[in-house]
Design a protein around this motif. Sequence first.
Motif, PDB file in Angstrom:
ATOM      1  N   GLU A  16      13.533  79.220  -3.042  1.00 16.23           N
ATOM      2  CA  GLU A  16      12.226  79.480  -3.127  1.00 16.23           C
ATOM      3  C   GLU A  16      11.631  78.413  -3.373  1.00 16.23           C
ATOM      4  O   GLU A  16      10.699  77.516  -3.230  1.00 16.23           O
ATOM      5  N   ALA A  17      11.236  78.898  -4.636  1.00 13.34           N
ATOM      6  CA  ALA A  17      10.774  78.482  -5.694  1.00 13.34           C
ATOM      7  C   ALA A  17      10.516  76.330  -5.480  1.00 13.34           C
ATOM      8  O   ALA A  17       9.323  76.382  -5.763  1.00 13.34           O
ATOM      9  N   GLU A  61       6.656  71.898  -0.885  1.00 14.90           N
ATOM     10  CA  GLU A  61       5.113  72.185  -0.262  1.00 14.90           C
ATOM     11  C   GLU A  61       3.736  72.168  -0.838  1.00 14.90           C
ATOM     12  O   GLU A  61       3.038  71.724  -0.373  1.00 14.90           O
ATOM     13  N   GLY A  62       3.650  72.191  -1.878  1.00 11.56           N
ATOM     14  CA  GLY A  62       2.667  72.462  -3.052  1.00 11.56           C
ATOM     15  C   GLY A  62       1.822  71.300  -3.153  1.00 11.56           C
ATOM     16  O   GLY A  62       0.843  70.774  -2.895  1.00 11.56           O
ATOM     17  N   ALA A  63       2.720  70.662  -3.415  1.00 12.37           N
ATOM     18  CA  ALA A  63       2.273  69.229  -4.233  1.00 12.37           C
ATOM     19  C   ALA A  63       2.570  68.502  -2.919  1.00 12.37           C
ATOM     20  O   ALA A  63       1.413  67.589  -2.642  1.00 12.37           O
ATOM     21  N   LYS A  64       2.664  68.367  -1.986  1.00 13.96           N
ATOM     22  CA  LYS A  64       2.916  67.910  -0.586  1.00 13.96           C
ATOM     23  C   LYS A  64       1.263  68.233  -0.116  1.00 13.96           C
ATOM     24  O   LYS A  64       0.204  67.096   0.439  1.00 13.96           O
TER      25      LYS A  64
END
Length: 158
Positions: free
Chosen positions: A119-120, A126-129
């Motif tokens: 999950e991390a 997703e944060g990088a995207k």
Amino acid sequence: MSEKNEPGVWQGFKTFLMRGNVVDLAVAVVIGAAFTNIVNSVVKGVINPLVGAFGTKSLDNYRSCLKDPCEVAADGTVTSGIPIMWGSVLGATLSFVITAAVVYFLMVLPMSKYLARQEARRRAREGAKETVEVSELEVLKEIRDALVARRGPDHDRP
């Protein structure tokens, strides 16, 4: 009568059986039954002899008498009195606690840690995207502003 589009009973049953959770449950029951045999062997082969070093040879021999005189035959049948077989309850409780501890520490805890790491990693991706998308949006806004500034306020259209 049923229509041709509706699945038949056997097709519905096959779909039910092929769901992942039903197969997982069946595997868990089989593994649990096999694991119970291992735990029972540990209790009978290791814990009972350790208890026997301090008292009787087996936890099953520990009992109290509710109504005297308590007499139990060699085969375990009660001939007189009312014995309370707390030793066998203690043995079953130890088996349960050992089973629960092994399942938790060897299966549940590692799986929870693995899923938390997954999950991390997913959140990091997703944060990088999102960071890349926001950066591209900012660049496009800057290009737009530069083009508008170069055109000047007199030009409404290109």
